[in-house]
Design an enzyme around this catalytic site. Structure first.
Site, PDB file in Angstrom:
ATOM      1  N   ASN A 149      42.734  33.122  42.149  1.00  0.00           N
ATOM      2  CA  ASN A 149      41.974  31.977  41.678  1.00  0.00           C
ATOM      3  C   ASN A 149      41.927  31.675  40.177  1.00  0.00           C
ATOM      4  O   ASN A 149      41.885  30.474  39.646  1.00  0.00           O
ATOM      5  CB  ASN A 149      40.766  31.782  42.506  1.00  0.00           C
ATOM      6  CG  ASN A 149      39.857  33.065  41.815  1.00  0.00           C
ATOM      7  OD1 ASN A 149      40.438  34.229  41.726  1.00  0.00           O
ATOM      8  ND2 ASN A 149      38.481  32.878  41.837  1.00  0.00           N
ATOM      9  N   GLU A 247      35.392  43.956  43.048  1.00  0.00           N
ATOM     10  CA  GLU A 247      34.606  42.665  42.851  1.00  0.00           C
ATOM     11  C   GLU A 247      35.120  41.658  44.048  1.00  0.00           C
ATOM     12  O   GLU A 247      36.304  41.398  44.125  1.00  0.00           O
ATOM     13  CB  GLU A 247      35.128  42.119  41.586  1.00  0.00           C
ATOM     14  CG  GLU A 247      34.834  42.894  40.247  1.00  0.00           C
ATOM     15  CD  GLU A 247      33.407  43.098  40.023  1.00  0.00           C
ATOM     16  OE1 GLU A 247      32.603  42.076  40.519  1.00  0.00           O
ATOM     17  OE2 GLU A 247      32.941  44.049  39.452  1.00  0.00           O
ATOM     18  N   CYS A 281      34.871  32.536  42.470  1.00  0.00           N
ATOM     19  CA  CYS A 281      33.910  33.231  43.378  1.00  0.00           C
ATOM     20  C   CYS A 281      32.378  32.797  42.887  1.00  0.00           C
ATOM     21  O   CYS A 281      31.332  33.470  43.624  1.00  0.00           O
ATOM     22  CB  CYS A 281      34.406  34.835  42.895  1.00  0.00           C
ATOM     23  SG  CYS A 281      34.314  35.241  41.577  1.00  0.00           S
ATOM     24  N   GLU A 460      32.045  45.150  36.115  1.00  0.00           N
ATOM     25  CA  GLU A 460      33.033  45.039  35.116  1.00  0.00           C
ATOM     26  C   GLU A 460      32.305  44.341  33.568  1.00  0.00           C
ATOM     27  O   GLU A 460      30.925  44.325  33.707  1.00  0.00           O
ATOM     28  CB  GLU A 460      34.100  44.206  35.339  1.00  0.00           C
ATOM     29  CG  GLU A 460      34.877  44.644  36.603  1.00  0.00           C
ATOM     30  CD  GLU A 460      36.040  43.616  36.900  1.00  0.00           C
ATOM     31  OE1 GLU A 460      36.068  42.416  36.910  1.00  0.00           O
ATOM     32  OE2 GLU A 460      37.119  44.051  37.191  1.00  0.00           O
TER      33      GLU A 460
HETATM   34  P1  NDP Z   1      42.677  38.900  48.698  1.00  0.00           P
HETATM   35  O1  NDP Z   1      41.748  40.005  48.798  1.00  0.00           O
HETATM   36  O2  NDP Z   1      43.470  38.338  49.726  1.00  0.00           O
HETATM   37  O3  NDP Z   1      43.891  39.266  47.701  1.00  0.00           O
HETATM   38  C1  NDP Z   1      43.355  40.036  46.395  1.00  0.00           C
HETATM   39  C2  NDP Z   1      44.418  40.942  45.755  1.00  0.00           C
HETATM   40  O4  NDP Z   1      44.616  41.928  46.843  1.00  0.00           O
HETATM   41  C3  NDP Z   1      45.973  40.114  45.840  1.00  0.00           C
HETATM   42  O5  NDP Z   1      46.797  40.390  44.735  1.00  0.00           O
HETATM   43  C4  NDP Z   1      46.460  40.629  47.152  1.00  0.00           C
HETATM   44  O6  NDP Z   1      47.845  40.495  47.164  1.00  0.00           O
HETATM   45  C5  NDP Z   1      46.005  42.090  47.262  1.00  0.00           C
HETATM   46  N1  NDP Z   1      45.917  42.718  48.621  1.00  0.00           N
HETATM   47  C6  NDP Z   1      45.869  41.917  49.701  1.00  0.00           C
HETATM   48  N2  NDP Z   1      46.144  42.970  50.820  1.00  0.00           N
HETATM   49  C7  NDP Z   1      45.937  44.133  50.155  1.00  0.00           C
HETATM   50  C8  NDP Z   1      46.118  45.499  50.536  1.00  0.00           C
HETATM   51  N3  NDP Z   1      46.086  45.736  52.015  1.00  0.00           N
HETATM   52  N4  NDP Z   1      45.970  46.440  49.675  1.00  0.00           N
HETATM   53  C9  NDP Z   1      45.951  46.345  48.384  1.00  0.00           C
HETATM   54  N5  NDP Z   1      46.021  45.057  47.764  1.00  0.00           N
HETATM   55  C10 NDP Z   1      45.975  43.853  48.713  1.00  0.00           C
HETATM   56  O7  NDP Z   1      42.078  37.765  47.830  1.00  0.00           O
HETATM   57  P2  NDP Z   1      42.378  36.241  47.407  1.00  0.00           P
HETATM   58  O8  NDP Z   1      43.673  36.577  46.414  1.00  0.00           O
HETATM   59  O9  NDP Z   1      42.664  35.361  48.553  1.00  0.00           O
HETATM   60  O10 NDP Z   1      41.354  36.024  46.320  1.00  0.00           O
HETATM   61  C11 NDP Z   1      40.294  35.147  46.812  1.00  0.00           C
HETATM   62  C12 NDP Z   1      39.043  36.059  46.996  1.00  0.00           C
HETATM   63  O11 NDP Z   1      38.824  36.745  45.969  1.00  0.00           O
HETATM   64  C13 NDP Z   1      37.566  35.428  47.290  1.00  0.00           C
HETATM   65  O12 NDP Z   1      37.157  35.824  48.498  1.00  0.00           O
HETATM   66  C14 NDP Z   1      36.882  35.395  46.178  1.00  0.00           C
HETATM   67  O13 NDP Z   1      35.683  35.212  46.252  1.00  0.00           O
HETATM   68  C15 NDP Z   1      37.277  36.871  45.593  1.00  0.00           C
HETATM   69  N6  NDP Z   1      37.148  36.847  44.169  1.00  0.00           N
HETATM   70  C16 NDP Z   1      35.863  37.538  43.568  1.00  0.00           C
HETATM   71  C17 NDP Z   1      35.633  37.528  42.362  1.00  0.00           C
HETATM   72  C18 NDP Z   1      34.572  38.642  41.738  1.00  0.00           C
HETATM   73  O14 NDP Z   1      34.415  38.686  40.662  1.00  0.00           O
HETATM   74  N7  NDP Z   1      33.987  39.144  42.532  1.00  0.00           N
HETATM   75  C19 NDP Z   1      36.442  36.832  41.572  1.00  0.00           C
HETATM   76  C20 NDP Z   1      37.374  36.161  42.020  1.00  0.00           C
HETATM   77  C21 NDP Z   1      37.901  35.938  43.348  1.00  0.00           C
HETATM   78  P3  NDP Z   1      48.673  39.295  47.884  1.00  0.00           P
HETATM   79  O15 NDP Z   1      48.075  37.929  47.067  1.00  0.00           O
HETATM   80  O16 NDP Z   1      49.989  39.312  47.605  1.00  0.00           O
HETATM   81  O17 NDP Z   1      48.327  39.231  49.206  1.00  0.00           O
END
Ligand code: NDP
Length: 480
Positions: A149, A247, A281, A460
């Site tokens: 995002n 996070e 988020c 963080e």
């Molecule tokens: P995901 O959890 O789908 O993916 C996050 C990252 O983890 C990506 O790089 C993804 O790779 C990777 N990933 C996926 N599966 C695995 C696994 N089994 N082991 C290790 N890494 C893995 O989240 P999104 O990318 O869809 O992001 C949106 C989410 O992030 C929302 O829930 C949002 O709220 C949260 N978010 C939280 C923030 C915070 O600061 N708390 C800030 C921004 C977003 P790939 O994309 O290649 O699948």
């Protein structure tokens, strides 16, 4: 265009030689190829990071700082190129990438380049008997995994403190938005960052992410992403006794009291609802409004939402760009259907938007406002992560607080009131890692950033991140 991994200071093909498609959300067309890396690439990256750790971890902090400053300056000098890449890759308005995402990525490097120079540890004197002092030593090779995002913004939010603290890094950007991470590897080469200090491996979360998390010699994982992924990562990493920073998702409440500064509230609530297509988020997706203000707010908010220009992210007039992927567009639409089934009334939006010409296959959704849903229904409890908000009236502060705190999440909260006592009271009682009073997304990078409950573990920001990437060691010296 074929992206490459950045391992041991070089741009490399994945060991499998396989690639998969990268889609441009605004057009729905493939515009580049992403390395389909696997365990072998992660291990190569780990070996490079492990070797580099020997010298990087003992490099004087002033020299580490210089490298990070060079990277920050290069990001600033390439603002236009990086912002364009971010907008094309993610679908976000170019203007947003130019004013928020890329400046913040540069600020992350600046902040930790200088922060490390002020980072101190404690001493505990036992009068004449002994003195204890705490060494803070870099933990080792850090695994950093970030979402789509705010691609470069969040990627650099992990990498900068890790490198400043003396760790070396194996990082994975989201497979959906890898472009600015790739450009960052070129920047690191230009900055002369020593080989292996930062390694970027592209590919699927299930392969590359999993290989980083389960790597037996990577002792800490900094992850930002969804709660379900975070839970899985914790289940793999915790039994290996890894340090974890998670996070995760949010379902943030926006509490609007009748005594607020109405115009400021309305202006900011438009942003906290729909900025980045609601894919931040920290967005306030559950809007609770004091009943005596409800009708006025509803009418103005809906009118303003209808007027939001959804369109080409590269057009400066666009306020709402494309949703990041077809799959995510479908997920958001399924929640709008769910809201209808749960009895919600769609006040505006609610549909996929078909644009014309080159944008006809892009992933757009009309900004959507829904009312009439109970606070405990699924639409109001589960993270949608799109341009969809619900509005709900409340009669008392206690009722607003109880609805606000009713989800499994606890990332951010927003409160609009001119009553200072109420603001303090609510700030104290809201289940959230961040409470914004009469503002939103106002960030001081020194402050702790993170969530409670299912929104995450750890913080963080500021020295908290440097604490995470270092291990405290107490040294006790007897004086007699
Ligand atoms: P995901 O959890 O789908 O993916 C996050 C990252 O983890 C990506 O790089 C993804 O790779 C990777 N990933 C996926 N599966 C695995 C696994 N089994 N082991 C290790 N890494 C893995 O989240 P999104 O990318 O869809 O992001 C949106 C989410 O992030 C929302 O829930 C949002 O709220 C949260 N978010 C939280 C923030 C915070 O600061 N708390 C800030 C921004 C977003 P790939 O994309 O290649 O699948």
């Amino acid at each position: 265009m074929k992206l490459k991994n950045y391992i041991n200071g070089k741009l490399m093909e994945p060991s499998s030689q396989r690639y998969f498609d990268n889609f441009q959300p605004s057009t729905g067309k493939v515009y580049s190829q992403i390395p389909d890396s696997d365990e072998a690439d992660v291990d190569l990256a780990y070996q490079a990071a492990k070797n580099a750790f020997k010298s990087w971890s003992i490099l004087p902090k002033e020299l580490r700082s210089n490298y990070l400053l060079k990277i920050a300056h290069l990001i600033e000098s390439k603002l236009d190129q990086l912002a364009m890449a971010e907008s094309i890759d993610n679908g976000k308005p170019l203007k947003l990438a130019k004013t928020v995402d890329i400046p913040r990525a540069a600020a992350n490097f600046h902040f930790y380049a200088t922060g490390i120079l002020h980072y101190a540890s404690h001493a505990h004197s036992m009068e004449d008997t002994a003195i204890n002092y705490t060494l803070r030593q870099p933990v080792g090779v850090a695994g950093c995994i970030s979402p789509w995002n705010l691609p470069l913004y969040l990627f650099s939010w992990k990498i900068a403190p890790a490198l400043a603290a003396g760790c070396t890094v194996v990082a994975k950007p989201s497979e959906i938005t890898p472009m600015t991470a790739y450009l960052l590897s070129e920047i690191c080469i230009e900055a002369g960052l020593p080989d292996g200090v930062l390694n970027i491996v592209n590919g699927y979360g299930s392969k590359v992410g999993n290989a980083i998390v389960s790597h037996p010699d990577i002792p800490l994982i900094s992850f930002t992403g969804g709660t379900v992924t975070g839970k899985h990562i914790a289940s793999v990493a915790a039994p290996m006794f890894k340090k974890l920073s998670l996070e995760l998702g949010g379902k943030n409440p926006n509490l609007i009291f009748a005594d607020c500064d109405y115009d400021k509230m309305l202006h900011t609530t438009m942003l906290s609802s729909f900025a980045n297509q609601g894919q931040i988020c920290l967005c306030g997706s559950r809007i609770f409004v004091e009943r005596k203000l409800y009708e006025r707010f509803k009418n103005d908010f809906v009118e303003k939402t209808k007027a939001l220009l959804v369109g080409d992210p590269l057009d400066d007039k666009t306020k709402v760009g494309a949703i990041v992927s077809k799959q995510h567009q479908e997920k958001i639409m399924s929640y709008i259907e769910l809201a209808k089934q749960e009895g919600g009334k769609i006040l505006c939006g609610g549909n996929v938007l078909k644009l014309v010409g080159n944008l006809s296959e892009g992933y757009y959704i009309e900004p959507t406002v829904i009312e009439g849903l109970p606070h405990n229904c699924r639409t109001n409890q589960e993270e949608i992560f799109g341009p969809v908000v619900t509005i709900t009236p409340f009669d008392s502060e206690a009722e607003a607080l109880s609805m606000a705190n009713s989800t499994i999440y606890g990332l951010a909260s927003i409160v609009w009131t001119e009553n200072l006592t109420r603001a303090h009271r609510l700030a104290n009682q809201l289940h959230a890692g961040i409470v914004w009073v009469n503002c939103w997304l106002l960030r001081d990078l020194r402050t702790p950033f993170g969530g409670v409950k299912a929104s995450g573990v750890g913080r963080e920001g500021g020295f908290e991140a440097l604490d995470f990437f270092t291990e405290p060691k107490n040294v006790c010296i007897k004086l007699t």
